[in-house]
Design an enzyme around this catalytic site. Structure first.
Site, PDB file in Angstrom:
ATOM      1  N   GLU A   1     -30.793  43.031 -20.513  1.00 55.65           N
ATOM      2  CA  GLU A   1     -29.831  43.461 -21.528  1.00 55.65           C
ATOM      3  C   GLU A   1     -30.425  44.538 -22.434  1.00 55.65           C
ATOM      4  O   GLU A   1     -31.631  44.576 -22.651  1.00 55.65           O
ATOM      5  CB  GLU A   1     -29.413  42.250 -22.380  1.00 55.65           C
ATOM      6  CG  GLU A   1     -28.695  41.187 -21.584  1.00 55.65           C
ATOM      7  CD  GLU A   1     -28.245  39.999 -22.433  1.00 55.65           C
ATOM      8  OE1 GLU A   1     -28.416  40.037 -23.669  1.00 55.65           O
ATOM      9  OE2 GLU A   1     -27.717  39.037 -21.853  1.00 55.65           O
TER      10      GLU A   1
ATOM     11  N   GLU B   1     -20.031  44.608 -20.891  1.00 56.24           N
ATOM     12  CA  GLU B   1     -19.411  43.326 -21.249  1.00 56.24           C
ATOM     13  C   GLU B   1     -18.651  43.435 -22.565  1.00 56.24           C
ATOM     14  O   GLU B   1     -19.189  43.883 -23.582  1.00 56.24           O
ATOM     15  CB  GLU B   1     -20.487  42.230 -21.342  1.00 56.24           C
ATOM     16  CG  GLU B   1     -19.883  40.874 -21.706  1.00 56.24           C
ATOM     17  CD  GLU B   1     -20.794  39.680 -21.450  1.00 56.24           C
ATOM     18  OE1 GLU B   1     -21.910  39.873 -20.933  1.00 56.24           O
ATOM     19  OE2 GLU B   1     -20.370  38.557 -21.777  1.00 56.24           O
TER      20      GLU B   1
ATOM     21  N   ASP C   1     -31.074  37.522 -13.369  1.00 55.29           N
ATOM     22  CA  ASP C   1     -31.252  37.915 -14.776  1.00 55.29           C
ATOM     23  C   ASP C   1     -32.665  37.659 -15.279  1.00 55.29           C
ATOM     24  O   ASP C   1     -33.246  36.588 -15.004  1.00 55.29           O
ATOM     25  CB  ASP C   1     -30.312  37.077 -15.664  1.00 55.29           C
ATOM     26  CG  ASP C   1     -29.042  37.806 -16.034  1.00 55.29           C
ATOM     27  OD1 ASP C   1     -28.944  39.029 -15.780  1.00 55.29           O
ATOM     28  OD2 ASP C   1     -28.143  37.156 -16.594  1.00 55.29           O
TER      29      ASP C   1
ATOM     30  N   LYS D   1     -31.636  42.010 -13.648  1.00 51.72           N
ATOM     31  CA  LYS D   1     -30.767  42.546 -14.709  1.00 51.72           C
ATOM     32  C   LYS D   1     -31.384  42.236 -16.059  1.00 51.72           C
ATOM     33  O   LYS D   1     -31.923  41.143 -16.256  1.00 51.72           O
ATOM     34  CB  LYS D   1     -29.364  41.933 -14.621  1.00 51.72           C
ATOM     35  CG  LYS D   1     -28.427  42.426 -15.734  1.00 51.72           C
ATOM     36  CD  LYS D   1     -26.971  42.087 -15.459  1.00 51.72           C
ATOM     37  CE  LYS D   1     -26.568  40.681 -15.784  1.00 51.72           C
ATOM     38  NZ  LYS D   1     -26.801  40.252 -17.188  1.00 51.72           N
TER      39      LYS D   1
ATOM     40  N   ASP E   1     -28.146  34.370 -16.573  1.00 49.98           N
ATOM     41  CA  ASP E   1     -28.718  33.377 -17.490  1.00 49.98           C
ATOM     42  C   ASP E   1     -27.602  32.548 -18.134  1.00 49.98           C
ATOM     43  O   ASP E   1     -27.868  31.620 -18.899  1.00 49.98           O
ATOM     44  CB  ASP E   1     -29.654  34.028 -18.525  1.00 49.98           C
ATOM     45  CG  ASP E   1     -28.964  35.086 -19.374  1.00 49.98           C
ATOM     46  OD1 ASP E   1     -27.768  35.351 -19.156  1.00 49.98           O
ATOM     47  OD2 ASP E   1     -29.638  35.646 -20.266  1.00 49.98           O
ATOM     48  N   SER E   2     -26.341  32.843 -17.766  1.00 51.35           N
ATOM     49  CA  SER E   2     -25.225  31.959 -18.103  1.00 51.35           C
ATOM     50  C   SER E   2     -25.451  30.578 -17.493  1.00 51.35           C
ATOM     51  O   SER E   2     -24.762  29.623 -17.852  1.00 51.35           O
ATOM     52  CB  SER E   2     -23.901  32.547 -17.602  1.00 51.35           C
ATOM     53  OG  SER E   2     -24.005  32.943 -16.248  1.00 51.35           O
TER      54      SER E   2
HETATM   55  O1  KIV Z   1     -25.364  35.716 -17.342  1.00 51.28           O
HETATM   56  C1  KIV Z   1     -24.310  36.131 -16.836  1.00 51.28           C
HETATM   57  O2  KIV Z   1     -23.573  35.425 -16.149  1.00 51.28           O
HETATM   58  C2  KIV Z   1     -23.963  37.528 -17.066  1.00 51.28           C
HETATM   59  C3  KIV Z   1     -22.608  37.988 -16.636  1.00 51.28           C
HETATM   60  C4  KIV Z   1     -21.560  37.388 -17.454  1.00 51.28           C
HETATM   61  C5  KIV Z   1     -22.527  39.470 -16.595  1.00 51.28           C
HETATM   62  O3  KIV Z   1     -24.747  38.266 -17.587  1.00 51.28           O
END
Ligand code: KIV
Length: 278
Positions: free
Chosen positions: A116, A183, A84, A114, A45-46
């Protein structure tokens, strides 16, 4: 060539082979990182920060993740694809988490998802895993909680915080996650967690002793020279070469140096001028 599975990745920890993970958000980047031999690709989600230009990841939607997931999936031949779950797509209930994870598999090409959080996310992880969808956990700095954490800061410093982080990692494993991202965690704590868990740990700002590493592709390639956190290693400095290449193009368009006859298509020999056909 077959895509890497959860079992392949777990075997890597058992065989003390390090796992290389990287983010990607589009087809072309996915194709390139896959060809480079990366083991796991994360549609993080980056995407909100490096593609959408947002200040954090909170505005990213499930539709965004499904869209970028399927773009990336088309570019992969051998790497495992994790997508994510974005903010508020799994926090309401385990049922909401499962419905969102299901969309990322069906519409986003995800082989795993993924999410959190440690102990608090265990019920959601369990529900998704029970439905047959592999889950990657994520503890330490969890960017979706940036406001609660007071910024993008190292987590697990101090004895109580370190003990909670270990409990969180164990809860994620216990709930059925096959892998976990650590992280911005002190390297010594990440090493301890890595030793305690049987599932692979993937570090970002968590030192060298994790079972694998992940970086955001834009950071690794040096696409934004103004962003250089301590945990990033730039393997290229592409910002300036890209700006210079485009500046050269702009200059040649303006001067008429591009395109040359070699870049153009031409009439067949002997063809009449269009004006004469009327
Ligand atoms: O969203 C993302 O890119 C991440 C990584 C930095 C682990 O969660």
């Amino acid at each position: 060539m077959a895509r890497k599975t959860v079992l392949d990745l777990q075997k890597m920890k058992a065989g003390s082979q390090k796992i290389a993970m990287i983010t990607a958000y589009d087809y072309t980047t996915a194709r390139l990182v896959d060809a480079a031999g990366v083991d796991m690709v994360l549609v993080g989600d980056s995407v909100g920060m490096v593609v959408q230009g947002l200040p954090d990841t909170l505005g990213v939607t499930l539709d965004d993740m499904a869209y970028h997931g399927r773009c990336v999936a088309r570019g992969l031949q051998q790497a495992h694809l994790t997508v994510d779950l974005p903010f508020m797509s799994y926090q309401l209930s385990p049922e909401q988490a499962l419905a969102s994870a299901g969309r990322l598999v069906k519409e986003g090409g995800a082989q795993s998802v993924k999410l959190e959080g440690g102990e608090r996310s265990a019920p959601a992880i369990r529900k998704i895993v029970e439905a047959g969808i592999p889950v990657v956990g994520h503890v330490g700095l969890t960017p979706q909680s940036v406001h609660a954490l007071g910024g993008f800061k190292v987590q697990g410093r101090g004895e109580a915080a370190a003990r909670q982080l270990l409990r969180d990692a164990e809860a994620v494993q216990e709930a059925g996650a096959f892998c976990i991202v650590l992280e911005m965690v002190p390297a010594e704590l990440a090493a301890e967690i890595t030793e305690r868990l049987y599932i692979p740990t993937i570090g970002i700002g968590a030192g060298p002793d994790c079972d694998g590493q992940v970086l955001v592709v834009h950071d690794l390639l040096g696409l934004d020279s103004s962003f250089k956190p301590r945990f990033v290693k730039r393997y290229a400095e592409l910002e300036q070469p890209i700006v210079e290449a485009v500046r050269a193009y702009v200059g040649e368009v303006r001067s008429g140096a591009f395109p040359t006859p070699a870049h153009a298509f031409h009439r067949r020999k002997g063809a009449a001028k269009v004006a004469r056909l009327y």
